[in-house]
Design a protein around this motif. Sequence first.
Motif, PDB file in Angstrom:
ATOM      1  N   GLN A  78      77.810 -11.444  70.749  1.00 25.49           N
ATOM      2  CA  GLN A  78      78.092 -12.838  71.099  1.00 25.49           C
ATOM      3  C   GLN A  78      78.702 -13.553  69.901  1.00 25.49           C
ATOM      4  O   GLN A  78      78.444 -13.187  68.749  1.00 25.49           O
ATOM      5  N   TYR A 123      79.126 -17.516  68.280  1.00 28.21           N
ATOM      6  CA  TYR A 123      78.620 -18.875  68.306  1.00 28.21           C
ATOM      7  C   TYR A 123      79.413 -19.728  67.322  1.00 28.21           C
ATOM      8  O   TYR A 123      79.932 -19.224  66.319  1.00 28.21           O
ATOM      9  N   GLN A 160      79.077 -23.364  64.958  1.00 32.49           N
ATOM     10  CA  GLN A 160      78.155 -24.349  64.418  1.00 32.49           C
ATOM     11  C   GLN A 160      78.954 -25.414  63.683  1.00 32.49           C
ATOM     12  O   GLN A 160      79.593 -25.127  62.666  1.00 32.49           O
ATOM     13  N   GLY A 200      75.857 -29.671  60.308  1.00 36.12           N
ATOM     14  CA  GLY A 200      74.667 -30.447  60.603  1.00 36.12           C
ATOM     15  C   GLY A 200      74.158 -30.335  62.029  1.00 36.12           C
ATOM     16  O   GLY A 200      73.262 -31.087  62.419  1.00 36.12           O
ATOM     17  N   ARG A 201      74.711 -29.411  62.790  1.00 32.27           N
ATOM     18  CA  ARG A 201      74.335 -29.278  64.190  1.00 32.27           C
ATOM     19  C   ARG A 201      73.764 -27.896  64.475  1.00 32.27           C
ATOM     20  O   ARG A 201      73.779 -27.003  63.636  1.00 32.27           O
ATOM     21  N   GLY A 202      73.263 -27.726  65.691  1.00 34.98           N
ATOM     22  CA  GLY A 202      72.796 -26.412  66.106  1.00 34.98           C
ATOM     23  C   GLY A 202      73.951 -25.518  66.526  1.00 34.98           C
ATOM     24  O   GLY A 202      75.089 -25.952  66.636  1.00 34.98           O
ATOM     25  N   LEU A 203      73.650 -24.244  66.746  1.00 37.24           N
ATOM     26  CA  LEU A 203      74.684 -23.303  67.164  1.00 37.24           C
ATOM     27  C   LEU A 203      74.953 -23.442  68.653  1.00 37.24           C
ATOM     28  O   LEU A 203      74.040 -23.707  69.437  1.00 37.24           O
ATOM     29  N   HIS A 252      76.846 -21.465  71.900  1.00 32.96           N
ATOM     30  CA  HIS A 252      77.381 -20.200  72.386  1.00 32.96           C
ATOM     31  C   HIS A 252      78.827 -20.360  72.835  1.00 32.96           C
ATOM     32  O   HIS A 252      79.185 -21.319  73.520  1.00 32.96           O
ATOM     33  N   PHE A 285      79.795 -17.590  64.015  1.00 33.36           N
ATOM     34  CA  PHE A 285      78.858 -16.501  63.782  1.00 33.36           C
ATOM     35  C   PHE A 285      78.939 -15.475  64.904  1.00 33.36           C
ATOM     36  O   PHE A 285      79.039 -15.845  66.082  1.00 33.36           O
ATOM     37  N   THR A 341      70.471 -10.985  66.430  1.00 32.38           N
ATOM     38  CA  THR A 341      70.592 -11.034  64.983  1.00 32.38           C
ATOM     39  C   THR A 341      71.970 -11.531  64.602  1.00 32.38           C
ATOM     40  O   THR A 341      72.981 -11.023  65.084  1.00 32.38           O
ATOM     41  N   PHE A 342      72.015 -12.510  63.704  1.00 35.01           N
ATOM     42  CA  PHE A 342      73.253 -13.183  63.348  1.00 35.01           C
ATOM     43  C   PHE A 342      73.824 -12.682  62.028  1.00 35.01           C
ATOM     44  O   PHE A 342      73.091 -12.300  61.124  1.00 35.01           O
TER      45      PHE A 342
END
Lengths: 114, 112
Positions: free
Chosen positions: B33, B35, B37, B40-43, B45, B88, B101-102
């Motif tokens: 996958q 992603y 980001q 300052g924010r979340g990841l 998809h 990512f 796992t990233f």
Amino acid sequence: DAGVIQSPRHEVTEMGQEVTLRCKPISGHDYLFWYRQTMMRGLELLIYFNNNVPIDDSGMPEDRFSAKMPNASFSTLKIQPSEPRDSAVYFCASRETGVGGELFFGEGSRLTVL
Amino acid sequence: SQQGEEDPQALSIQEGENATMNCSYKTSINNLQWYRQNSGRGLVHLILIRSNEREKHSGRLRVTLDTSKKSSSLLITASRAADTASYFCATGGGAAGNKLTFGGGTRVLVKP
């Protein structure tokens, strides 16, 4: 849907204090993950739950860290006592059942331990 | 330890250009996958490609997967300033089971 909700967004505390981070996953999601993000180590998986049961906590750095999921709509990550090296952004994420599906992340809790 | 490693670590391009970043991983996977980001924010998809797929498209995104080389690439075509973010790759399933796992991420700066 409001998405994954984390609180607090920012926390500044002093070394030795207890820190509790909170997460509300998306309704209906069976999996909940806690990640930690730092510049040095990137995104690390700390622990994940399936149907409120901890499945893998091998990423929890040490006994000072604990996580609970008392019900399907709430999880906590606790650090006691906190240390400066715990400073990081902590993310909660959730997803539906099935292997390796899309994760939905919260906005994170930025923790600074002085 | 990180399963995926992105390359390059940082990328600076002009608006309108294409951005390509690569991801290498180590163990068997069910899917890979990507992603995004924002600072300052979340990841968030972007796209998922299964181990039996070789290429997938979503809007201006194109992802390839080569399981023999354990590598993937993400191409963003006709980039915009709003594409400025970290990207990512994440691997799931297979040996990792339910874990995702990233990698370390690629920081992309799109200059207007």
